[in-house]
Design a protein around this motif. Structure first.
Motif, PDB file in Angstrom:
ATOM      1  N   PRO A   1       0.831  -1.205   0.000  1.00 38.30           N
ATOM      2  CA  PRO A   1       0.000   0.000   0.000  1.00 38.30           C
ATOM      3  C   PRO A   1       0.866   1.256   0.000  1.00 38.30           C
ATOM      4  CG  PRO A   1      -0.774  -1.579   1.630  1.00 38.30           C
ATOM      5  CD  PRO A   1       0.540  -2.075   1.146  1.00 38.30           C
ATOM      6  N   PRO A   2       0.573   2.223  -0.847  1.00 29.34           N
ATOM      7  CA  PRO A   2       1.381   3.440  -0.889  1.00 29.34           C
ATOM      8  C   PRO A   2       1.257   4.228   0.404  1.00 29.34           C
ATOM      9  CG  PRO A   2      -0.601   3.687  -2.224  1.00 29.34           C
ATOM     10  CD  PRO A   2      -0.536   2.251  -1.816  1.00 29.34           C
ATOM     11  N   ARG A   3       2.334   4.864   0.785  1.00 33.40           N
ATOM     12  CA  ARG A   3       2.364   5.676   1.999  1.00 33.40           C
ATOM     13  C   ARG A   3       2.682   7.115   1.653  1.00 33.40           C
ATOM     14  NH1 ARG A   3       2.464   3.149   6.933  1.00 33.40           N
ATOM     15  NH2 ARG A   3       2.424   0.866   6.847  1.00 33.40           N
TER      16      ARG A   3
ATOM     17  N   GLY B   1       4.605   9.261   6.298  1.00 39.82           N
ATOM     18  CA  GLY B   1       4.760   7.814   6.340  1.00 39.82           C
ATOM     19  C   GLY B   1       3.488   7.039   6.571  1.00 39.82           C
ATOM     20  N   GLU B   2       2.365   7.727   6.771  1.00 43.71           N
ATOM     21  CA  GLU B   2       1.099   7.036   6.994  1.00 43.71           C
ATOM     22  C   GLU B   2       0.535   6.503   5.674  1.00 43.71           C
ATOM     23  OE1 GLU B   2      -0.527   6.380   9.912  1.00 43.71           O
ATOM     24  OE2 GLU B   2       1.360   7.068  10.795  1.00 43.71           O
ATOM     25  N   PRO B   3      -0.230   5.385   5.717  1.00 39.99           N
ATOM     26  CA  PRO B   3      -0.825   4.858   4.480  1.00 39.99           C
ATOM     27  C   PRO B   3      -1.759   5.881   3.844  1.00 39.99           C
ATOM     28  CG  PRO B   3      -0.951   3.248   6.251  1.00 39.99           C
ATOM     29  CD  PRO B   3      -0.520   4.532   6.885  1.00 39.99           C
TER      30      PRO B   3
ATOM     31  N   LEU C   1      10.353  14.017   1.026  1.00 39.35           N
ATOM     32  CA  LEU C   1       9.576  13.897  -0.211  1.00 39.35           C
ATOM     33  C   LEU C   1      10.408  14.333  -1.413  1.00 39.35           C
ATOM     34  CD1 LEU C   1       5.952  14.902  -0.968  1.00 39.35           C
ATOM     35  CD2 LEU C   1       7.764  16.128  -2.157  1.00 39.35           C
ATOM     36  N   ILE C   2      11.080  15.473  -1.282  1.00 40.27           N
ATOM     37  CA  ILE C   2      11.904  15.990  -2.384  1.00 40.27           C
ATOM     38  C   ILE C   2      13.073  15.054  -2.665  1.00 40.27           C
ATOM     39  CG2 ILE C   2      13.425  17.885  -3.063  1.00 40.27           C
ATOM     40  CD1 ILE C   2      11.448  19.721  -1.484  1.00 40.27           C
ATOM     41  N   HIS C   3      13.711  14.548  -1.628  1.00 37.33           N
ATOM     42  CA  HIS C   3      14.807  13.595  -1.828  1.00 37.33           C
ATOM     43  C   HIS C   3      14.302  12.323  -2.497  1.00 37.33           C
ATOM     44  CE1 HIS C   3      18.180  15.177   1.020  1.00 37.33           C
ATOM     45  NE2 HIS C   3      17.639  16.117   0.285  1.00 37.33           N
ATOM     46  N   GLY C   4      13.047  11.976  -2.247  1.00 39.35           N
ATOM     47  CA  GLY C   4      12.480  10.771  -2.854  1.00 39.35           C
ATOM     48  C   GLY C   4      12.450  10.857  -4.365  1.00 39.35           C
TER      49      GLY C   4
END
Length: 240
Positions: free
Chosen positions: A17-19, A24-26, A83-86
């Motif tokens: 499931p995407p988080r 970090g929450e689903p 998020l940006i590093h992701g």
């Protein structure tokens, strides 16, 4: 990003499931890229509503940028930095596109960017793009362009020098590091148009200023505006 990588990502999403990349929450049904709570509490700048703002002032005396804005603050230690590093380092390009769409809706609603003709992502050097596999600024640009109803031009501007990372350079050396780093291959595609130059993160603004300068030198009849997804509060001198 290759079709195979896209397919693998889609298959993985069926089993994992995407988080939310911020907290970090689903993600719940209907939530896309970022959860509703993090969207509601995002450190947005609001600069896209103001013609004169701290991002625009970074270019004063450097290059005649027409409009400039940043979407959110790049905060060290926050989930938004993760998020940006992701999408910058870990292949989360879908997040980059979704963030671009969110930013693009705000730009469209402001009315200050209504006459943008074309969106140009800040180019990566071919060697860096090859290592990373994609240019995250292109996905942000795609999201913005979709909301503004204009095209993305990925070919007219290129990076001709593989410069060292700006993050590793002292502030005083950043402008020198990107000097003459960009070139315009097709100035006729930009001449007479309002160009929106898009990047993921802006700190001192040296890289965006160098690219905007190259565009204006090659196509002096165009206007260049700047949109950075994230900006440094400290560099802009904005108090928390």
């Amino acid at each position: 990003m290759s079709i195979l990588n896209e397919l693998m990502a889609d298959v993985a999403a069926l089993f994992v499931p995407p988080r939310c990349p911020v907290c970090g929450e689903p993600l719940l049904m209907g939530e896309r890229a970022v959860c509703s709570f993090c969207r509601a509490t995002a450190p947005l700048t609001g600069f896209w509503r103001e013609a004169d703002n701290p991002v625009a002032s970074k270019f004063w005396g450097l290059v005649p940028v027409y409009r400039a804005s940043g979407f959110l603050y790049y905060l060290h230690g926050s989930g938004w930095r993760q998020l940006i590093h992701g999408f910058k380092y870990r292949g989360a390009w879908r997040t980059a596109r979704a963030m671009g769409e969110w930013y693009g809706r705000c730009l469209a609603e402001s009315g200050l960017y209504d006459d943008v003709d074309v969106v140009v992502p800040l180019p990566l050097h071919p060697l860096k793009r090859c290592r990373r596999g994609y240019n995250q600024s292109e996905y942000i640009a795609e999201g913005i362009a979709a909301q503004l109803g204009v095209e993305v031009d990925r070919r007219s501007v290129r990076r001709k020098r593989n410069t060292a990372s700006q993050a590793l350079k002292p502030r005083r050396e950043r402008a020198r590091n990107v000097e003459d780093a960009f070139a315009v291959r097709h100035p006729d595609r930009l001449e007479g148009r309002h160009v929106l130059l898009v990047d993921d993160v802006m700190t001192t603004g040296s890289t965006l200023a160098a690219c905007a300068s190259a565009i204006l030198q090659a196509a002096p009849g165009c206007r260049v505006s700047v949109a950075a997804l994230a900006v440094s509060r400290r560099e802009l001198g904005v108090k928390a």
